[in-house]
Design an enzyme around this catalytic site. Structure first.
Site, PDB file in Angstrom:
ATOM      1  N   LYS A 123      31.999  29.096  50.034  1.00  0.00           N
ATOM      2  CA  LYS A 123      32.611  29.538  51.285  1.00  0.00           C
ATOM      3  C   LYS A 123      31.757  30.618  51.958  1.00  0.00           C
ATOM      4  CE  LYS A 123      37.120  31.405  52.775  1.00  0.00           C
ATOM      5  NZ  LYS A 123      38.439  31.861  52.255  1.00  0.00           N
ATOM      6  N   SER A 198      41.911  29.557  54.515  1.00  0.00           N
ATOM      7  CA  SER A 198      40.632  29.813  55.164  1.00  0.00           C
ATOM      8  C   SER A 198      39.447  29.131  54.491  1.00  0.00           C
ATOM      9  CB  SER A 198      40.386  31.323  55.246  1.00  0.00           C
ATOM     10  OG  SER A 198      40.361  31.916  53.965  1.00  0.00           O
ATOM     11  N   SER A 222      44.647  30.797  50.758  1.00  0.00           N
ATOM     12  CA  SER A 222      43.417  30.311  51.394  1.00  0.00           C
ATOM     13  C   SER A 222      42.598  29.347  50.547  1.00  0.00           C
ATOM     14  CB  SER A 222      42.536  31.496  51.804  1.00  0.00           C
ATOM     15  OG  SER A 222      43.137  32.207  52.860  1.00  0.00           O
TER      16      SER A 222
END
Length: 530
Positions: A123, A198, A222
């Protein structure tokens, strides 16, 4: 929930129920992503590492295959924001040369470098040296990390080869991975739907078979929400067992660090344990990850929905059934499963929302490229955003307002709900009422991860559904999404598995069992030809 908020959301829910089918009707289902045609993509990271160690396959071949797959699916997904393919190929060739020269024996690699030669994706909020580290916000355009986050360093030391960094909402603040710098990430099963956030870019790439293992971060679901939406496994570990330095945005606030953690995202359950052993190698708590779990000794509890009161969108019937199917599976195998014997209060959503307002010093989210010390006013930015004059997304601004104003809660309400949260946490651990823990060192809760798939434009309507995950960030419990196949629309479904703090290994064991029972990750399109 406060009545003023319930009324607002009940109105929004009516609008949602009207517009969702209309939007779906107006949009033709887009073409599917390219099918998986190579058997290598059906191997777990654990099996790939073994084959590399035993020289049945080269790291170069594996890395090259995944680069090819990323290039094949990313035009459909927009999941990758920066890559290091050339460096990864060089590293893979070096690893192969070291094996050829006998630098490591198989046993040493298995014990000290269990990810030797295996590609990994990460990420964007997590620092990977030489890759984009912007927080996916326009004011930081062009900024690249000049170091590796601690977790990336541990993965590299274990032999993993980072391939790329993946998309997030702006400043990892939201549940749809869209921003003004890199655009929106799309769901690999149907690109009309959100990939979530996210860790949405990571989830989409894994779900599409463009990655075998990845790293996300989780503040309020997330990791687990994108895992749910993209049909993969995603674990939010126990709070504090994995170092979080190198995460952007960052703050020293103790509550932020209590709630936020890095965690593994994978297509196969066996890879979760492998990654956890690497990522917790510096943890000072004995997690007993190598101690076998006797499933016959586990107590299974389940709850099928968050809250059925006024103003809250109901859990989809498919997800309620999914929870029940998982619980019944254990019952059929003579493992005790029963409904959670704790009444979930109607104020559960208030408890979640106010829990995060205990972050007294949140990271600065609305950045100014010209003056980093400038504190932008969220209300002014929202007005500007309505006319496309802001450098920030409406999603980020909407996320920022409660931190700045605590709206719609008063300080006394925040204090009240915080105490209530601790009471529920203690009831789950059951250290007050009886001597034996409800979860303890052998209890598991099966629970919904999220309500259903959603269209990106309607993300605000699903805000309360995030409470299904957020409550366990507040409690500090390990929580994992486990995929359980596809629904009638061909979209992923699954459940959340929760354990008491430091009992992450129970989540891992139950995930493996449910994968065997229900099939785990199902590729968006499959065509094995070799």
């Amino acid at each position: 929930m406060l009545w003023k908020i319930r009324i607002v959301f009940s109105i929004l829910n009516v609008i949602y129920d009207v517009f969702r089918p209309i939007l779906l009707f107006l949009r033709k289902k887009p073409p599917s992503i390219p099918p998986i045609t190579r058997s290598i993509y059906k191997l777990s990271a654990t099996k790939l590492a073994k084959k590399i160690r035993e020289r049945e396959i080269t790291s170069y071949e594996v890395v090259q295959e995944y680069i090819t797959r990323i290039k094949e699916v990313n035009p459909f997904l927009n999941a990758v924001v920066d890559e290091r393919f050339a460096d990864a190929i060089i590293e893979a060739k070096n690893y192969d040369e070291q094996l050829k020269d006998g630098k490591f024996d198989i046993k040493t690699l298995e014990q000290e470098k269990p990810l030797y030669g295996v590609p990994i994706t990460i990420k964007e909020c997590c620092a990977v040296k030489g890759c984009s580290h912007t927080g996916c916000t326009l004011p930081r355009k062009g900024i690249k990390a000049d170091y590796d986050a601690a977790v990336v360093e541990m993965l590299r030391n274990a032999g993993a080869i980072p391939l790329c960094v993946t998309n997030t909402p702006e400043m990892s603040s939201g549940y749809d991975s869209a921003n003004l710098l890199y655009g929106r990430t799309y769901n690999p099963y149907d690109t009309r739907y959100s990939a979530g956030g996210s860790s949405g870019g990571e989830g989409a790439l894994l779900g599409a078979g463009g990655s075998v293992i990845g790293i996300g971060s989780d503040l309020c679901g997330s990791i687990r929400i994108p895992a749910f939406l993209n049909g993969i496994f995603g674990l939010k570990p126990t709070s504090g067992i994995i170092p979080t330095n190198g995460h952007f945005p960052h703050t020293d606030d103790k509550h932020f660090h209590k709630f936020m953690t890095f965690g593994p995202m994978t297509r196969y359950a066996e890879d979760l344990g492998l990654l956890m052993r690497v990522m917790t190698s510096k943890c000072n708590h004995d997690l007993r990850l190598d101690v076998p779990v006797d499933l016959k000794q586990i107590k299974i509890y389940y709850r099928q929905s968050l809250d059925k009161s006024f103003g809250v969108l109901p859990m989809s019937q498919e997800i309620e059934n999914c929870v029940l199917k998982a619980a019944n599976y254990f019952t059929r195998h003579n493992i005790r499963a029963e409904k959670l014997p704790i009444k979930w209060p109607e104020t559960i959503t208030d408890i979640v929302l106010t829990g995060f307002l205990n972050i007294k010093e949140p990271p600065q989210l609305l950045l100014d490229a010209n003056n980093p010390k400038n504190h932008k006013n969220a209300n002014i930015e929202m007005v500007k955003a309505l006319f496309n004059l802001s450098q920030h997304t409406k999603q980020l601004i909407f996320f920022t307002i409660p931190f700045e104003t605590h709206f719609p809660f008063t300080d006394s309400e925040i204090s009240h709900y915080t105490k209530h949260a601790e009471e529920i946490r203690q009831k789950l651990l059951n250290t007050i009422i009886v001597s034996a823990d409800l979860l303890g060192d052998n209890g598991i809760l099966i629970y919904p991860t999220f309500r259903k798939q959603f269209l990106p434009e309607l993300v605000i309507f699903e805000m309360i559904s995030v409470s299904n995950c957020g409550i366990f960030n507040i409690f500090g419990f390990p929580a994992m999404h486990v995929p359980m196949g596809l629904n009638h629309e061909g979209m992923p479904i699954g459940v959340q598995v929760i354990a008491a703090p430091y009992q992450d290994r129970l989540c891992l064991a139950v995930a493996k069992e449910l994968e065997i029972a229900f099939g785990g990750w199902v590729p968006p399109s499959v065509s094995i030809s070799d």
